[in-house]
Scaffold this active site. Structure first.
Site, PDB file in Angstrom:
ATOM      1  CD  GLU A  62       0.814   0.280   3.048  1.00 57.74           C
ATOM      2  OE1 GLU A  62       0.784   1.535   2.950  1.00 57.74           O
ATOM      3  OE2 GLU A  62       1.759  -0.337   3.551  1.00 57.74           O
ATOM      4  CD  GLU A  76       7.139   2.065  -0.534  1.00 57.98           C
ATOM      5  OE1 GLU A  76       7.931   1.457  -1.299  1.00 57.98           O
ATOM      6  OE2 GLU A  76       7.367   3.212  -0.085  1.00 57.98           O
TER       7      GLU A  76
END
Length: 364
Positions: free
Chosen positions: A174, A317
């Site tokens: 994310e 991420e």
């Protein structure tokens, strides 16, 4: 709601009989029983997921959900909100933290705009925007229940498309300024645990901003009273669009019998959401690393997912997934490439009987 319901109905427990068959092959490898530890666990789990004893990975991808959070306006983040949009550019041009690790792992990035606050015109970003960021959940619910469902279904759709394209190992990631506050609020709503076990400093808050973040999480949950037994209620009131999208990725992988890796705090909060929607989903998850955030330890206790590595990371991420992809692939090579006790004339049954007796005396 139809896609979500259909996906939930398709999720079944992993195949214990195939896991037992895989364990028989693992035990026949020339080594002391259990000596490869979590590598054995992974190989056995993936056999149960796929329904096959012999497995290999063809294509790997990290699905990166990107969204903004209205709670940012409460001073709970260190960086400007434009970072989310910039992150969309960087992750698709190979300049984010996850990129060098994904390149090393020979994994692809699937970047999804599920709720960035501005329009993003980048050819490598999938536009699946539900809305332009969530509302400030200290003032009003983050989104409607219908929007939460749609966001989960975006995750299902994107992941189904990836699986259709041949990806057989998926990671979750994310990008979104303020999403550690949203993930903390979701975790707090589900557990009611002491706030210091739930909320961390995220991207490096000052003491003042950290105190503000904890107060915001507590007040938002007190104000909206999300039902901890209703994951969609929690998501819609104090959640985020990227968390919802990642939850959809977990559900899709479970429904399609594809192993999926969890990442750090936010990814594991999404995993908890998926588990609350369908408990069997956890059987398809492989945890990568333990985040430096305090909530990560609480999540480990709740979900039972035992991370493989502890690197003091807290970037998100999908970086942890990228690191652990190679461990997963190594685990699968064990059955395929190790020599066996056949070299000394022992059959699988003979070795199996010996190991059963050993484990009876020395259970792992």
């Amino acid at each position: 709601m139809h896609l979500l319901q259909k996906t939930l109905e398709a999720i079944k427990p992993i195949d214990r009989a195939v896991m037992a068959a895989a364990q028989r092959e693992i035990d026949y490898c020339l080594k002391p029983p259990g000596s490869l530890g979590k590598l054995e666990d992974i190989a056995r789990q993936i056999a149960g997921i796929t329904g096959k004893v012999h497995n290999s990975i063809g294509k790997k991808a990290i699905v990166v959900m990107m969204a903004d959070n209205g709670v940012y306006s409460e001073g709970v983040a260190m960086y400007p909100q434009d970072i989310t949009r910039i992150g969309a550019d960087f992750v698709t041009s190979g300049r984010m933290g996850v990129n060098f690790l994904a390149n090393y792992a020979k994994a692809d990035i699937i970047a999804v705009d599920i709720g960035i606050q501005v329009d993003v015109d980048l050819p490598k970003v999938l536009n699946r925007k539900i809305r332009y960021g969530t509302a400030n959940f200290l003032k009003e619910p983050a989104m409607t229940r219908e929007e939460a469902i749609r966001a989960v279904e975006v995750g299902i759709e994107v992941t189904n498309a990836a699986i259709d394209q041949g990806y057989d190992l998926i990671g979750t990631g994310e990008i979104g300024i303020g999403n550690t506050t949203a993930s903390s609020a979701v975790l707090y709503a589900f557990t009611g645990a002491p706030i210091d076990r739930v909320v961390g400093r995220g991207a490096g808050l000052t003491d003042e901003a950290f105190a503000r973040k904890k107060a915001v999480v507590q007040e938002a949950v007190r104000l909206h009273r999300p039902d901890p037994d209703d994951a969609l209620d929690v998501l819609s009131k104090v959640g985020s669009l990227d968390i919802a999208g990642m939850a959809g990725t977990y559900l899709a992988c479970a429904a399609r019998r594809v192993p999926v890796l969890t990442d750090g705090l936010i990814s594991n909060v999404a995993a908890l959401v998926a588990m609350r929607l369908k408990p069997e989903t956890v059987e398809y998850m492989i945890p990568s690393h333990i985040s430096f955030e305090p909530g990560a330890k609480l999540l480990k206790e709740i979900t039972g997912l035992e991370p493989m590595i502890d690197m003091d990371m807290r970037l998100g991420e999908g970086t942890g997934c990228a690191l652990v992809f190679s461990i997963v692939e190594a685990a699968l090579r064990m059955i395929e490439e190790m020599g066996t006790f056949a070299v000394i004339g022992k059959t699988r049954d003979e070795i199996g009987d010996h190991i059963m007796a050993y484990r009876g005396k020395f259970p792992r």
